[in-house]
Design a protein around this motif. Structure first.
Motif, PDB file in Angstrom:
ATOM      1  N   THR A  99      -4.683   5.461  -0.175  1.00  0.00           N
ATOM      2  CA  THR A  99      -4.532   6.913  -0.039  1.00  0.00           C
ATOM      3  C   THR A  99      -4.366   7.357   1.417  1.00  0.00           C
ATOM      4  OG1 THR A  99      -6.947   7.126  -0.134  1.00  0.00           O
ATOM      5  CG2 THR A  99      -5.736   7.453  -2.182  1.00  0.00           C
ATOM      6  N   ARG A 100      -4.703   6.497   2.357  1.00  0.00           N
ATOM      7  CA  ARG A 100      -4.484   6.884   3.766  1.00  0.00           C
ATOM      8  C   ARG A 100      -3.001   7.101   4.054  1.00  0.00           C
ATOM      9  NH1 ARG A 100      -3.865   1.802   7.464  1.00  0.00           N
ATOM     10  NH2 ARG A 100      -3.481   0.145   5.953  1.00  0.00           N
ATOM     11  N   HIS A 101      -2.127   6.577   3.196  1.00  0.00           N
ATOM     12  CA  HIS A 101      -0.684   6.746   3.380  1.00  0.00           C
ATOM     13  C   HIS A 101      -0.147   8.018   2.718  1.00  0.00           C
ATOM     14  CE1 HIS A 101      -0.537   2.706   5.023  1.00  0.00           C
ATOM     15  NE2 HIS A 101      -1.080   2.224   3.916  1.00  0.00           N
ATOM     16  N   LEU A 102      -1.018   8.768   2.048  1.00  0.00           N
ATOM     17  CA  LEU A 102      -0.572   9.995   1.389  1.00  0.00           C
ATOM     18  C   LEU A 102      -0.269  11.085   2.405  1.00  0.00           C
ATOM     19  CD1 LEU A 102      -3.099  10.309  -1.602  1.00  0.00           C
ATOM     20  CD2 LEU A 102      -0.704   9.568  -1.706  1.00  0.00           C
ATOM     21  N   ASP A 103       0.673  11.928   2.049  1.00  0.00           N
ATOM     22  CA  ASP A 103       0.975  13.118   2.839  1.00  0.00           C
ATOM     23  C   ASP A 103       0.576  14.325   1.997  1.00  0.00           C
ATOM     24  OD1 ASP A 103       1.933  15.019   4.561  1.00  0.00           O
ATOM     25  OD2 ASP A 103       4.047  14.728   4.032  1.00  0.00           O
ATOM     26  N   TRP A 104      -0.654  14.775   2.182  1.00  0.00           N
ATOM     27  CA  TRP A 104      -1.169  15.890   1.384  1.00  0.00           C
ATOM     28  C   TRP A 104      -1.996  16.791   2.296  1.00  0.00           C
ATOM     29  CZ3 TRP A 104       0.833  16.501  -3.271  1.00  0.00           C
ATOM     30  CH2 TRP A 104       0.335  17.554  -4.065  1.00  0.00           C
ATOM     31  N   PRO A 105      -1.768  18.104   2.259  1.00  0.00           N
ATOM     32  CA  PRO A 105      -2.387  18.991   3.242  1.00  0.00           C
ATOM     33  C   PRO A 105      -3.905  19.083   3.159  1.00  0.00           C
ATOM     34  CG  PRO A 105      -1.246  20.235   1.539  1.00  0.00           C
ATOM     35  CD  PRO A 105      -0.855  18.818   1.345  1.00  0.00           C
TER      36      PRO A 105
ATOM     37  N   LYS B 161     -14.520  -4.951  14.536  1.00  0.00           N
ATOM     38  CA  LYS B 161     -13.355  -4.992  13.647  1.00  0.00           C
ATOM     39  C   LYS B 161     -13.491  -3.938  12.553  1.00  0.00           C
ATOM     40  CE  LYS B 161     -10.661  -8.127  10.708  1.00  0.00           C
ATOM     41  NZ  LYS B 161     -10.571  -9.508  10.153  1.00  0.00           N
ATOM     42  N   ALA B 162     -14.700  -3.808  11.994  1.00  0.00           N
ATOM     43  CA  ALA B 162     -14.943  -2.807  10.948  1.00  0.00           C
ATOM     44  C   ALA B 162     -14.828  -1.395  11.516  1.00  0.00           C
ATOM     45  CB  ALA B 162     -16.331  -3.019  10.343  1.00  0.00           C
ATOM     46  N   PHE B 163     -15.352  -1.190  12.729  1.00  0.00           N
ATOM     47  CA  PHE B 163     -15.264   0.132  13.364  1.00  0.00           C
ATOM     48  C   PHE B 163     -13.804   0.516  13.617  1.00  0.00           C
ATOM     49  CE2 PHE B 163     -19.734   0.279  15.513  1.00  0.00           C
ATOM     50  CZ  PHE B 163     -20.313   0.130  14.272  1.00  0.00           C
ATOM     51  N   ALA B 164     -13.027  -0.461  14.093  1.00  0.00           N
ATOM     52  CA  ALA B 164     -11.611  -0.191  14.370  1.00  0.00           C
ATOM     53  C   ALA B 164     -10.875   0.199  13.096  1.00  0.00           C
ATOM     54  CB  ALA B 164     -10.958  -1.420  15.008  1.00  0.00           C
ATOM     55  N   LYS B 165     -11.236  -0.434  11.989  1.00  0.00           N
ATOM     56  CA  LYS B 165     -10.621  -0.100  10.699  1.00  0.00           C
ATOM     57  C   LYS B 165     -10.955   1.331  10.293  1.00  0.00           C
ATOM     58  CE  LYS B 165     -10.530  -1.586   5.853  1.00  0.00           C
ATOM     59  NZ  LYS B 165     -11.058  -2.565   4.873  1.00  0.00           N
ATOM     60  N   VAL B 166     -12.201   1.728  10.484  1.00  0.00           N
ATOM     61  CA  VAL B 166     -12.615   3.101  10.157  1.00  0.00           C
ATOM     62  C   VAL B 166     -11.846   4.095  11.017  1.00  0.00           C
ATOM     63  CG1 VAL B 166     -14.526   4.751  10.282  1.00  0.00           C
ATOM     64  CG2 VAL B 166     -14.899   2.464   9.321  1.00  0.00           C
ATOM     65  N   ARG B 167     -11.720   3.805  12.311  1.00  0.00           N
ATOM     66  CA  ARG B 167     -10.992   4.720  13.205  1.00  0.00           C
ATOM     67  C   ARG B 167      -9.517   4.799  12.824  1.00  0.00           C
ATOM     68  NH1 ARG B 167     -14.613   2.169  17.115  1.00  0.00           N
ATOM     69  NH2 ARG B 167     -12.980   0.671  17.669  1.00  0.00           N
ATOM     70  N   ARG B 168      -8.952   3.656  12.394  1.00  0.00           N
ATOM     71  CA  ARG B 168      -7.547   3.619  11.990  1.00  0.00           C
ATOM     72  C   ARG B 168      -7.312   4.400  10.697  1.00  0.00           C
ATOM     73  NH1 ARG B 168      -7.314  -1.376  11.854  1.00  0.00           N
ATOM     74  NH2 ARG B 168      -7.149  -1.875   9.633  1.00  0.00           N
ATOM     75  N   PHE B 169      -8.203   4.259   9.754  1.00  0.00           N
ATOM     76  CA  PHE B 169      -8.047   4.921   8.457  1.00  0.00           C
ATOM     77  C   PHE B 169      -8.268   6.430   8.549  1.00  0.00           C
ATOM     78  CE2 PHE B 169      -8.628   1.607   4.852  1.00  0.00           C
ATOM     79  CZ  PHE B 169      -7.748   0.749   5.473  1.00  0.00           C
ATOM     80  N   TYR B 170      -9.288   6.836   9.316  1.00  0.00           N
ATOM     81  CA  TYR B 170      -9.754   8.222   9.226  1.00  0.00           C
ATOM     82  C   TYR B 170      -9.564   9.050  10.491  1.00  0.00           C
ATOM     83  CZ  TYR B 170     -12.089   5.887   5.329  1.00  0.00           C
ATOM     84  OH  TYR B 170     -12.356   5.141   4.212  1.00  0.00           O
ATOM     85  N   GLY B 171      -9.019   8.448  11.530  1.00  0.00           N
ATOM     86  CA  GLY B 171      -8.781   9.213  12.746  1.00  0.00           C
ATOM     87  C   GLY B 171      -7.879  10.409  12.487  1.00  0.00           C
ATOM     88  N   GLY B 172      -8.322  11.594  12.877  1.00  0.00           N
ATOM     89  CA  GLY B 172      -7.538  12.809  12.681  1.00  0.00           C
ATOM     90  C   GLY B 172      -7.495  13.305  11.248  1.00  0.00           C
ATOM     91  N   ARG B 173      -8.294  12.698  10.348  1.00  0.00           N
ATOM     92  CA  ARG B 173      -8.277  13.078   8.937  1.00  0.00           C
ATOM     93  C   ARG B 173      -9.520  13.894   8.584  1.00  0.00           C
ATOM     94  NH1 ARG B 173      -4.233   9.566   6.826  1.00  0.00           N
ATOM     95  NH2 ARG B 173      -4.083  11.090   5.127  1.00  0.00           N
TER      96      ARG B 173
ATOM     97  N   GLU C 174       0.832  -1.211   0.000  1.00  0.00           N
ATOM     98  CA  GLU C 174       0.000   0.000   0.000  1.00  0.00           C
ATOM     99  C   GLU C 174       0.862   1.254   0.000  1.00  0.00           C
ATOM    100  OE1 GLU C 174      -3.417  -2.205   2.740  1.00  0.00           O
ATOM    101  OE2 GLU C 174      -2.309  -0.481   3.508  1.00  0.00           O
ATOM    102  N   LYS C 175       1.922   1.253   0.774  1.00  0.00           N
ATOM    103  CA  LYS C 175       2.791   2.431   0.841  1.00  0.00           C
ATOM    104  C   LYS C 175       3.531   2.656  -0.479  1.00  0.00           C
ATOM    105  CE  LYS C 175       3.433   2.578   5.857  1.00  0.00           C
ATOM    106  NZ  LYS C 175       4.401   2.505   6.988  1.00  0.00           N
ATOM    107  N   TRP C 176       3.912   1.563  -1.146  1.00  0.00           N
ATOM    108  CA  TRP C 176       4.546   1.689  -2.462  1.00  0.00           C
ATOM    109  C   TRP C 176       3.551   2.302  -3.452  1.00  0.00           C
ATOM    110  CZ3 TRP C 176       3.027  -0.578  -7.083  1.00  0.00           C
ATOM    111  CH2 TRP C 176       3.903  -0.386  -8.159  1.00  0.00           C
ATOM    112  N   GLN C 177       2.296   1.815  -3.410  1.00  0.00           N
ATOM    113  CA  GLN C 177       1.262   2.359  -4.295  1.00  0.00           C
ATOM    114  C   GLN C 177       1.006   3.834  -3.986  1.00  0.00           C
ATOM    115  OE1 GLN C 177      -1.464  -0.761  -3.008  1.00  0.00           O
ATOM    116  NE2 GLN C 177      -1.699  -1.440  -5.145  1.00  0.00           N
ATOM    117  N   ALA C 178       0.966   4.166  -2.699  1.00  0.00           N
ATOM    118  CA  ALA C 178       0.722   5.555  -2.297  1.00  0.00           C
ATOM    119  C   ALA C 178       1.830   6.481  -2.777  1.00  0.00           C
ATOM    120  CB  ALA C 178       0.569   5.643  -0.779  1.00  0.00           C
ATOM    121  N   ARG C 179       3.070   5.993  -2.791  1.00  0.00           N
ATOM    122  CA  ARG C 179       4.181   6.823  -3.273  1.00  0.00           C
ATOM    123  C   ARG C 179       4.005   7.165  -4.752  1.00  0.00           C
ATOM    124  NH1 ARG C 179       7.350   3.581   0.222  1.00  0.00           N
ATOM    125  NH2 ARG C 179       7.989   2.186  -1.496  1.00  0.00           N
TER     126      ARG C 179
END
Length: 368
Positions: free
Chosen positions: A102-108, A130-142, A74-79
């Motif tokens: 895209t969660r690995h992107l660094d974009w303001p 498990k699904a809720f934890a994934k949502v919190r992991r992906f979008y927390g602070g975003r 995923e990080k290789w794809q995000a780069r």
């Protein structure tokens, strides 16, 4: 108006309402003078692509990446995505249906466009958490765009997502294209008259709850004297279709229900229906209800999470029924057949393009 550079990132453009609404939104923003580009992650296209819309395939999703899907992949794809964005330099980036990359992107000014309500998709507590934890992991602070107010509320109150911001923005619609598509020839079964049938347009799958609709329809006939046929449009897995066909027979409704399968253009059927009916367990912002209103066809819906209560407003609230109230649904079907509601522009104003697109345009300033 301050014209911007706006990028959309999506895995592919193959089928689906999310892809359809993204293409429409992107093209409408382009027509309003913005520089717009859609980045896809693989070359898989089914939808008609708008003329003049800039689309670039980055080809970072392949058979190999799917077979070896890891965080490192995923990080290789995000780069690769990051490099394309740095080359094009958008002021706003909107990610849809590819967030594990895209969660690995660094974009303001990166927004994640969430189109469905994850809180209503799981009955098993372990799978749900498990699904809720994934949502919190992906979008927390975003930064998040929610397709409806209901999706926003459930993300915050049920899922427990602590995002930087969650902005509800409806999918935008224009009425004219639907009217044009609805003007095509209509092929109704014998005995079914224009304006005198109820209609369900939905995939044949458990979440759409055709079983709920069939039982309520039978009850409306038995207890309220409902005498109009029910037309079903949709397809599904063979086992789901077989189950539906068997249930129609078990309820003795073979002569009253007409299941026409899938059609690429359902709009003539919607235009000429007495009413559209939705009985799902969960939705995000159900397009079929909005599209019915755009064609001035009344709607009946269960109050599932989320979206229907934001669509059935004003006097249409009388035909919003608790999700598991099959007796109430039967009554609503009969009441609508007896005295159909007249749909007016005020019932769908909030979904029209001219009222929605300014919210996308305001994302850069944070005032959406």
């Amino acid at each position: 108006m301050n014209h911007q550079r706006i990028a959309f990132v999506i895995e592919d453009l193959y089928g689906g309402g999310a892809q359809k609404s993204l293409l429409y939104t992107a093209d409408q923003l382009r027509q309003r003078g913005h520089a717009v580009k859609v980045f896809t992650l693989r070359d898989k296209v089914e939808h008609r692509l708008p003329d003049g819309l800039d689309i670039e395939n980055l080809a970072v999703v392949t058979r190999l990446t799917k077979a070896t899907s890891t965080v490192l992949t995923e990080k290789w794809q995000a780069r690769k995505v990051q490099k394309a964005l740095e080359t094009w330099r958008p002021e706003v980036v909107i990610s849809c249906s590819c967030d594990k990359i895209t969660r690995h992107l660094d974009w303001p000014n990166l927004y994640f466009w969430i189109k469905s309500d994850v809180s209503a998709k799981f009955s098993d507590p372990a799978a749900r958490e498990k699904a809720f934890a994934k949502v919190r992991r992906f979008y927390g602070g975003r930064k998040v765009i929610a397709v409806s107010k209901g999706v926003k509320e459930n993300l915050e109150q049920v899922v427990g997502l602590e995002a930087e911001t969650i902005i509800p923005i409806y999918n935008p619609y224009e009425r004219e294209p639907f009217v044009a598509m609805a003007d095509e020839p209509l092929n109704l079964p014998p005995g079914v008259e224009k304006g005198r049938y109820l209609l369900s347009v939905a995939a044949i799958e458990p979440r759409k709850r055709q079983d709920r609709l069939l039982r309520a329809y039978r009850q409306a006939r038995d207890e309220h004297g409902l005498d109009v046929p029910l037309v079903l449009l949709g397809k599904g897995k063979p086992e789901n279709e077989q189950r539906l066909k068997a249930m129609i027979g078990e309820l003795g409704l073979d002569d009253h229900i007409h299941w026409l399968g899938y059609t690429a253009n359902p709009y003539p059927y919607i235009l000429n229906a007495l009413a559209m009916v939705l009985t799902s367990d969960a939705e995000g912002l159900p397009r079929v209800l909005i599209e019915a209103l755009l064609l001035h066809t009344p709607v009946i819906s269960v109050d599932c999470p989320s979206g229907p209560k934001e669509i059935l407003t004003q006097e249409l609230e009388d035909f919003l029924v608790a999700r598991d109230d099959e007796a109430g649904l039967a009554s609503a079907l009969a009441r609508m057949a007896e005295a159909p509601v007249t749909i007016e522009p005020r019932h769908y104003q909030q979904f029209l393009t001219q009222n929605v697109l300014p919210k996308f345009e305001a994302l850069q300033s944070g005032s959406a």
